[in-house]
Design a protein around this motif. Sequence first.
Motif, short mmCIF file in Angstrom:
data_model
loop_
_atom_site.label_atom_id
_atom_site.label_comp_id
_atom_site.label_asym_id
_atom_site.label_seq_id
_atom_site.Cartn_x
_atom_site.Cartn_y
_atom_site.Cartn_z
N LEU A 176 0.81 -1.22 0.00
CA LEU A 176 0.00 0.00 0.00
C LEU A 176 0.85 1.27 0.00
O LEU A 176 0.47 2.27 -0.61
N ALA A 177 1.98 1.23 0.68
CA ALA A 177 2.77 2.43 0.93
C ALA A 177 3.29 3.08 -0.35
O ALA A 177 3.53 2.41 -1.36
N ASP A 178 3.47 4.40 -0.27
CA ASP A 178 4.06 5.16 -1.36
C ASP A 178 5.58 5.18 -1.25
O ASP A 178 6.29 5.29 -2.26
N LEU A 179 6.08 5.12 -0.03
CA LEU A 179 7.52 5.20 0.24
C LEU A 179 7.85 4.19 1.33
O LEU A 179 7.24 4.21 2.40
N VAL A 180 8.79 3.30 1.04
CA VAL A 180 9.23 2.30 2.02
C VAL A 180 10.75 2.35 2.11
O VAL A 180 11.43 2.26 1.08
N THR A 181 11.25 2.49 3.32
CA THR A 181 12.69 2.46 3.55
C THR A 181 12.99 1.34 4.53
O THR A 181 12.36 1.24 5.58
N GLU A 182 13.95 0.50 4.17
CA GLU A 182 14.36 -0.59 5.07
C GLU A 182 15.73 -0.27 5.62
O GLU A 182 16.71 -0.16 4.88
N MET A 183 15.80 -0.11 6.94
CA MET A 183 17.07 0.17 7.61
C MET A 183 17.83 -1.14 7.81
O MET A 183 17.27 -2.10 8.35
N ALA A 184 19.08 -1.16 7.40
CA ALA A 184 19.91 -2.35 7.55
C ALA A 184 20.87 -2.16 8.72
O ALA A 184 21.22 -1.04 9.08
N VAL A 185 21.29 -3.26 9.33
CA VAL A 185 22.30 -3.21 10.38
C VAL A 185 23.66 -3.48 9.75
O VAL A 185 23.86 -4.53 9.14
N VAL A 186 24.57 -2.55 9.90
CA VAL A 186 25.96 -2.77 9.51
C VAL A 186 26.80 -3.01 10.77
O VAL A 186 27.58 -3.95 10.85
N LYS A 187 26.56 -2.18 11.78
CA LYS A 187 27.29 -2.30 13.05
C LYS A 187 26.45 -1.61 14.12
O LYS A 187 25.84 -0.57 13.86
N HIS A 188 26.40 -2.19 15.32
CA HIS A 188 25.60 -1.60 16.40
C HIS A 188 26.36 -1.78 17.72
O HIS A 188 26.84 -2.88 18.00
N PRO A 189 26.45 -0.73 18.54
CA PRO A 189 27.21 -0.83 19.78
C PRO A 189 26.64 -1.81 20.80
O PRO A 189 27.37 -2.30 21.67
N PHE A 190 25.35 -2.13 20.73
CA PHE A 190 24.74 -3.07 21.67
C PHE A 190 25.46 -4.42 21.61
O PHE A 190 25.64 -5.09 22.62
N ARG A 191 25.87 -4.80 20.39
CA ARG A 191 26.58 -6.08 20.21
C ARG A 191 27.94 -6.08 20.88
O ARG A 191 28.50 -7.14 21.15
N ALA A 192 28.47 -4.88 21.16
CA ALA A 192 29.76 -4.77 21.83
C ALA A 192 29.59 -4.48 23.32
O ALA A 192 30.54 -4.08 24.00
N GLY A 193 28.36 -4.66 23.82
CA GLY A 193 28.11 -4.50 25.24
C GLY A 193 27.76 -3.09 25.68
O GLY A 193 27.76 -2.79 26.87
N ILE A 194 27.44 -2.21 24.74
CA ILE A 194 27.07 -0.83 25.07
C ILE A 194 25.56 -0.72 25.17
O ILE A 194 24.85 -1.10 24.25
N LYS A 195 25.08 -0.18 26.28
CA LYS A 195 23.63 -0.08 26.48
C LYS A 195 23.05 1.10 25.69
O LYS A 195 23.78 1.97 25.21
N ALA A 196 21.71 1.15 25.60
CA ALA A 196 21.02 2.27 24.97
C ALA A 196 21.32 3.54 25.75
O ALA A 196 21.32 3.54 26.98
N GLN A 197 21.60 4.62 25.03
CA GLN A 197 22.03 5.86 25.67
C GLN A 197 21.15 7.05 25.29
O GLN A 197 20.67 7.13 24.15
N ALA A 198 20.97 7.95 26.25
CA ALA A 198 20.19 9.17 26.01
C ALA A 198 20.83 9.97 24.88
O ALA A 198 22.05 10.09 24.78
N GLY A 199 19.98 10.48 24.00
CA GLY A 199 20.46 11.27 22.89
C GLY A 199 20.76 10.44 21.65
O GLY A 199 20.84 10.97 20.55
N VAL A 200 20.94 9.13 21.82
CA VAL A 200 21.19 8.25 20.70
C VAL A 200 19.97 7.36 20.46
O VAL A 200 19.40 7.35 19.38
N GLU A 201 19.57 6.63 21.49
CA GLU A 201 18.42 5.73 21.35
C GLU A 201 17.11 6.32 21.89
O GLU A 201 16.05 5.88 21.50
N PHE A 202 17.18 7.24 22.82
CA PHE A 202 15.92 7.77 23.39
C PHE A 202 16.10 9.21 23.83
O PHE A 202 17.19 9.73 23.84
#
Length: 202
Positions: A176-202
């Motif tokens: 149905l959508a007119d515009l669809v964007t799929e975000m891919a994961v290349v690298k994420h700090p969570f995998r290196a043990g970094i928790k969600a941080q203010a200003g970045v994730e929330f």
Amino acid sequence: MSTEDDRHKAKMQKIKAARDKMMETRQGEKGLVIVHTGPGKGKSSSGFGMILRCIAHGMPCAVVQFIKGAWDTGERRLLTENFSELCQFYAMGEGFTWETQDKARDIAAARAGWGKAKELIRDESIRMVLLDEINIALRYEYLDIDEVVAFLRDEKPPMTHVVLTGRNAKEPLIELADLVTEMAVVKHPFRAGIKAQAGVEF
């Protein structure tokens, strides 16, 4: 001017001429159904960026959060404390389903959020409605995908933009959508043990 500069200028002139010609055929406007999905970070952030653009243009807009409603997010603070006259904000969710551990409560919250979303979308004075993390509610079948798609197809005002975020967008919504964007994961700090941080994730 060097030969290299001449070649660059000639190349850019050709590109500009082609772009200008293409833009001449793109004159229409309509309210878009926009989906940000995929496993990568940035789906909600992109949606909130669009909301801020609306505010900058003086366009009334609204946000319904389906999952993160229990969180004290930067977006929520910014919009409710500074732009409430232009942007309505409804935090309807109570957290991710593994946090509430109460399916009936999650379904009730999702349905209340969808009810508010329909009310906002029907209001033609509101130019954009962001349905943040609605794809998660659809994935867990807290909402009926056929109902959501039918509403967007049949009842959304012609000039209203609706942005739907969250991973695992369902195929009927993508179609149905007119515009669809799929975000891919290349690298994420969570995998290196970094928790969600203010200003970045929330």
